[in-house]
Design a protein around this motif. Structure first.
Motif, mmCIF file in Angstrom:
data_model
loop_
_atom_site.group_PDB
_atom_site.id
_atom_site.type_symbol
_atom_site.label_atom_id
_atom_site.label_comp_id
_atom_site.label_asym_id
_atom_site.label_seq_id
_atom_site.Cartn_x
_atom_site.Cartn_y
_atom_site.Cartn_z
ATOM 1 N N UNK A 173 -23.135 -25.059 -33.866
ATOM 2 C CA UNK A 173 -21.939 -26.289 -33.796
ATOM 3 C C UNK A 173 -21.406 -26.177 -31.847
ATOM 4 N N UNK A 174 -22.288 -25.611 -31.619
ATOM 5 C CA UNK A 174 -21.823 -25.000 -29.844
ATOM 6 C C UNK A 174 -21.693 -24.574 -28.973
ATOM 7 N N UNK A 175 -21.016 -24.135 -28.376
ATOM 8 C CA UNK A 175 -20.943 -22.714 -27.476
ATOM 9 C C UNK A 175 -19.003 -23.103 -27.442
ATOM 10 N N UNK A 176 -18.639 -24.008 -26.936
ATOM 11 C CA UNK A 176 -16.937 -23.863 -27.355
ATOM 12 C C UNK A 176 -17.015 -22.740 -28.589
ATOM 13 N N UNK A 177 -17.397 -22.744 -29.303
ATOM 14 C CA UNK A 177 -16.864 -22.509 -30.279
ATOM 15 C C UNK A 177 -17.206 -20.476 -30.287
ATOM 16 N N UNK A 178 -18.080 -19.635 -29.437
ATOM 17 C CA UNK A 178 -18.456 -18.715 -29.326
ATOM 18 C C UNK A 178 -17.685 -18.357 -28.235
ATOM 19 N N UNK A 179 -17.087 -18.986 -27.092
ATOM 20 C CA UNK A 179 -16.146 -19.002 -26.170
ATOM 21 C C UNK A 179 -14.354 -19.192 -26.473
ATOM 22 N N UNK A 180 -14.325 -19.100 -28.290
ATOM 23 C CA UNK A 180 -13.265 -19.357 -28.930
ATOM 24 C C UNK A 180 -12.547 -18.707 -29.779
ATOM 25 N N UNK A 181 -14.299 -17.533 -29.771
ATOM 26 C CA UNK A 181 -14.609 -17.008 -30.876
ATOM 27 C C UNK A 181 -13.695 -15.519 -29.677
ATOM 28 N N UNK A 218 -5.930 -3.125 -32.011
ATOM 29 C CA UNK A 218 -6.698 -2.062 -31.624
ATOM 30 C C UNK A 218 -6.888 -1.098 -32.340
ATOM 31 N N UNK A 219 -8.014 -1.975 -32.945
ATOM 32 C CA UNK A 219 -9.051 -1.572 -35.330
ATOM 33 C C UNK A 219 -10.265 -1.831 -34.053
ATOM 34 N N UNK A 220 -10.567 -0.838 -35.518
ATOM 35 C CA UNK A 220 -12.834 -1.293 -35.682
ATOM 36 C C UNK A 220 -12.779 -3.007 -35.917
ATOM 37 N N UNK A 221 -12.622 -3.179 -36.863
ATOM 38 C CA UNK A 221 -12.663 -4.488 -37.190
ATOM 39 C C UNK A 221 -12.921 -5.348 -36.004
ATOM 40 N N UNK A 222 -11.922 -5.790 -35.630
ATOM 41 C CA UNK A 222 -11.590 -6.913 -34.116
ATOM 42 C C UNK A 222 -12.646 -6.502 -32.766
ATOM 43 N N UNK A 223 -13.091 -4.768 -32.605
ATOM 44 C CA UNK A 223 -13.876 -4.284 -31.713
ATOM 45 C C UNK A 223 -15.146 -4.120 -31.994
ATOM 46 N N UNK A 224 -15.619 -4.534 -33.340
ATOM 47 C CA UNK A 224 -17.080 -4.807 -33.780
ATOM 48 C C UNK A 224 -17.537 -6.036 -33.918
ATOM 49 N N UNK A 225 -16.953 -7.210 -34.012
ATOM 50 C CA UNK A 225 -16.393 -8.263 -33.541
ATOM 51 C C UNK A 225 -17.002 -9.043 -32.408
ATOM 52 N N UNK A 226 -15.934 -8.132 -31.675
ATOM 53 C CA UNK A 226 -15.166 -9.156 -30.368
ATOM 54 C C UNK A 226 -17.224 -8.405 -29.203
ATOM 55 N N UNK A 227 -17.115 -7.050 -29.755
ATOM 56 C CA UNK A 227 -18.724 -6.383 -29.201
ATOM 57 C C UNK A 227 -20.394 -6.586 -29.744
ATOM 58 N N UNK A 228 -20.107 -7.867 -30.700
ATOM 59 C CA UNK A 228 -21.376 -8.848 -30.913
ATOM 60 C C UNK A 228 -20.988 -10.478 -30.463
ATOM 61 N N UNK A 229 -19.171 -10.625 -30.367
ATOM 62 C CA UNK A 229 -19.578 -12.632 -29.739
ATOM 63 C C UNK A 229 -20.117 -12.153 -27.902
ATOM 64 N N UNK A 230 -19.486 -11.237 -27.526
ATOM 65 C CA UNK A 230 -20.374 -10.298 -26.090
ATOM 66 C C UNK A 230 -21.674 -10.672 -25.451
ATOM 67 N N UNK A 231 -22.235 -10.098 -26.810
ATOM 68 C CA UNK A 231 -23.514 -9.467 -27.160
ATOM 69 C C UNK A 231 -24.508 -11.299 -27.539
ATOM 70 N N UNK A 232 -23.204 -12.509 -27.296
ATOM 71 C CA UNK A 232 -24.255 -13.612 -28.490
ATOM 72 C C UNK A 232 -23.737 -14.429 -26.477
ATOM 73 N N UNK A 233 -22.253 -14.246 -26.173
ATOM 74 C CA UNK A 233 -22.500 -14.673 -24.734
ATOM 75 C C UNK A 233 -24.085 -14.344 -23.766
ATOM 76 N N UNK A 234 -24.147 -13.178 -23.225
ATOM 77 C CA UNK A 234 -24.982 -12.856 -22.687
ATOM 78 C C UNK A 234 -26.236 -12.982 -22.650
ATOM 79 N N UNK A 235 -26.488 -13.719 -24.086
ATOM 80 C CA UNK A 235 -28.230 -14.438 -24.407
ATOM 81 C C UNK A 235 -27.957 -16.123 -24.317
ATOM 82 N N UNK A 236 -26.270 -16.935 -24.609
ATOM 83 C CA UNK A 236 -26.711 -18.355 -23.741
ATOM 84 C C UNK A 236 -26.746 -18.585 -23.072
ATOM 85 N N UNK A 237 -26.965 -20.460 -23.497
ATOM 86 C CA UNK A 237 -26.633 -20.620 -22.376
ATOM 87 C C UNK A 237 -25.479 -21.127 -21.429
ATOM 88 N N UNK A 238 -24.729 -20.244 -21.283
ATOM 89 C CA UNK A 238 -22.901 -20.006 -20.805
ATOM 90 C C UNK A 238 -23.346 -19.855 -20.024
#
Length: 457
Positions: free
Chosen positions: A290-298, A310-330
């Motif tokens: 649905x577009x890269x704006x959703x990644x930036x929002x996430x 300062x918890x595990x759940x949000x840390x794990x998902x933050x790392x995943x979205x940062x990885x998505x960002x590194x491989x995106x057109x952003x």
């Protein structure tokens, strides 16, 4: 209320609520079920909370009636719930005595409560220690008995205005109340809100998300105040079941879920659960194309909730979205990709620390609760299931963080240990899907890391 048996009305929120002062999540249902209701009923007093009242008319009418007529009111101010504070004020204005105020012991009291006696208990987030249950039950039982025996003013209103005469419900008003309770507006009215919510949670357990969504819609409607204020917990559950139901399709349901979260002030709220839920929805929208704006929002939502909790759940998902960002057109150069990867690595390293911290805490809590776990009750069984679930997620979070860091031996050890703990099949399926996404993205940019990340054989 037509019943010779004494009645206690409990003023408090329900479900899992967030203390905005410190970001902690408290399961208020556990507080009610373990700490309050058993003690009140042991005194031969009927105990009811607002969500247990049968909905046959206006909940506001029934709530005010309880605040005036209940023989005893216990108000739990944990998380500084605005409704609870207001209802306590109404009770203090209506009745000079038989009101008890309690709260979780990390509550930061507003100045105006300094002159109110508040009995505190220790709440360990979404669990309560068995020894604390025993201690507080005994303490609350003593307070209840003292309050009922003495009839001594505990309302600051009647303390300072000691000649004030308490009001009574006039006969014609009582008739109007009864008449209001005869109204029927939806098929679910006639059930207590707590029963509707439990049915919805049971439907989630069986993966009937369509049924769960419909039930939470009813619960949310019943709990919405006349001013239009929505209950955040029910909105979270409705948003979750909405996108899980995927009707008429996944993308449409995700946008509907996002609109629900926006309706509880997503852009300005300090509630980490609201922000974290939005991060999950935005991440899914990006994965659906649905577009890269959703990644930036996430990323922004997960950053907010990660730093708040300062918890595990949000840390794990933050790392995943940062990885998505590194491989995106952003990003359009390796320097920016490396920046994302370094941030992700730091987050995975922090997750490992949080896993170690949480593992020690959960083991100690489980040890303290052995008596309750093995007492043969439903509460004991549910507590063991809770600890099993917590340990499973700690281990798979540890496995995922090690996978991202390229520590494959530690990844395998954590994964093997997780499979030795009872778990639901969906939990392992969710983790396996996440690892698949992680590996696919790291294969694209892992060569930029030092040392290089290479997929395990």
């Amino acid at each position: 209320m037509g019943n010779s048996k004494k009645r206690c009305f409990v003023v408090m929120g329900f479900g899992i609520k967030t203390d905005y002062i410190n970001g902690r999540k408290l399961d208020l249902n556990k507080s009610y079920r373990l700490l309050i209701k058993p003690v009140v009923e042991s005194k031969g007093i009927e105990c009811v909370r607002a969500d247990e009242i049968t909905h046959s008319g206006s909940i506001d009418v029934q709530m005010y009636r309880e605040l005036l007529q209940a023989d005893l009111v216990i108000a739990d101010l944990s998380t500084l719930n605005a409704n609870a504070l207001y209802e306590l004020g109404v009770r203090h204005a209506l009745r000079p005595y038989t009101t008890i105020v309690i709260s979780e012991n990390k509550l930061v009291y507003p100045f105006d409560l300094n002159h109110v006696v508040i009995h505190s208990y220790q709440h360990l987030g979404d669990a309560i220690d068995y020894e604390e249950v025993e201690r507080f039950r005994a303490a609350l039982g003593g307070v209840i008995q003292s309050v009922l025996d003495k009839n001594q003013a505990d309302s600051p209103v009647y303390t300072y205005l000691n000649s004030l005469i308490p009001p009574k419900l006039q006969e014609q008003i009582e008739k109007a109340v009864v008449e209001s309770e005869r109204k029927v507006e939806t098929p679910e009215i006639g059930k207590a809100l707590s029963l509707i919510i439990q049915e919805a949670e049971d439907a989630i357990e069986t993966k009937d998300f369509v049924k769960a969504k419909n039930l939470f819609q009813t619960a949310a409607m019943l709990s919405t105040s006349n001013s239009g204020q929505k209950d955040t917990y029910l909105t979270h559950r409705l948003a979750f079941t909405t996108y899980k139901a995927a009707q008429p399709d996944l993308v449409t349901s995700l946008y509907e879920s996002l609109d629900l979260l926006k309706s509880i002030h997503l852009d300005t709220t300090n509630d980490p659960e609201t922000v974290s839920s939005a991060g999950a929805v935005e991440k899914k929208l990006y994965e659906c194309g649905e577009g890269e704006q959703h990644l930036e929002n996430s990323i922004l939502y997960y950053q907010r909730s990660y730093y708040l909790l300062n918890n595990r759940y949000n840390g794990i998902n933050l790392a995943m979205t940062l990885l998505y960002h590194a491989t995106s057109n952003l990003v359009n150069n390796d320097q920016e990709r490396i920046a994302d990867l370094v941030f992700a690595k730091r987050t995975w390293s922090r997750v490992l620390y949080l896993c170690d911290r949480d593992w020690k805490l959960i083991q100690q809590k489980e040890k303290n609760d052995q008596a309750l776990i093995h007492d043969g009750t439903k509460d004991g069984q549910e507590l063991q299931e809770y600890y099993n679930s917590q340990k499973f997620w700690i281990l798979v979070n540890r496995a995922e963080a090690n996978f991202g860091l390229g520590n494959f031996e530690a990844y395998q050890i954590a994964l093997t240990e997780s499979k030795n703990i009872p778990f639901h099949p969906w939990q392992l399926e969710s983790f396996t899907e996440q690892i698949g996404k992680l590996e696919a993205e790291l294969k694209k940019v892992g060569h930029l890391l030092a040392p290089k990340w290479t997929a395990p054989n």
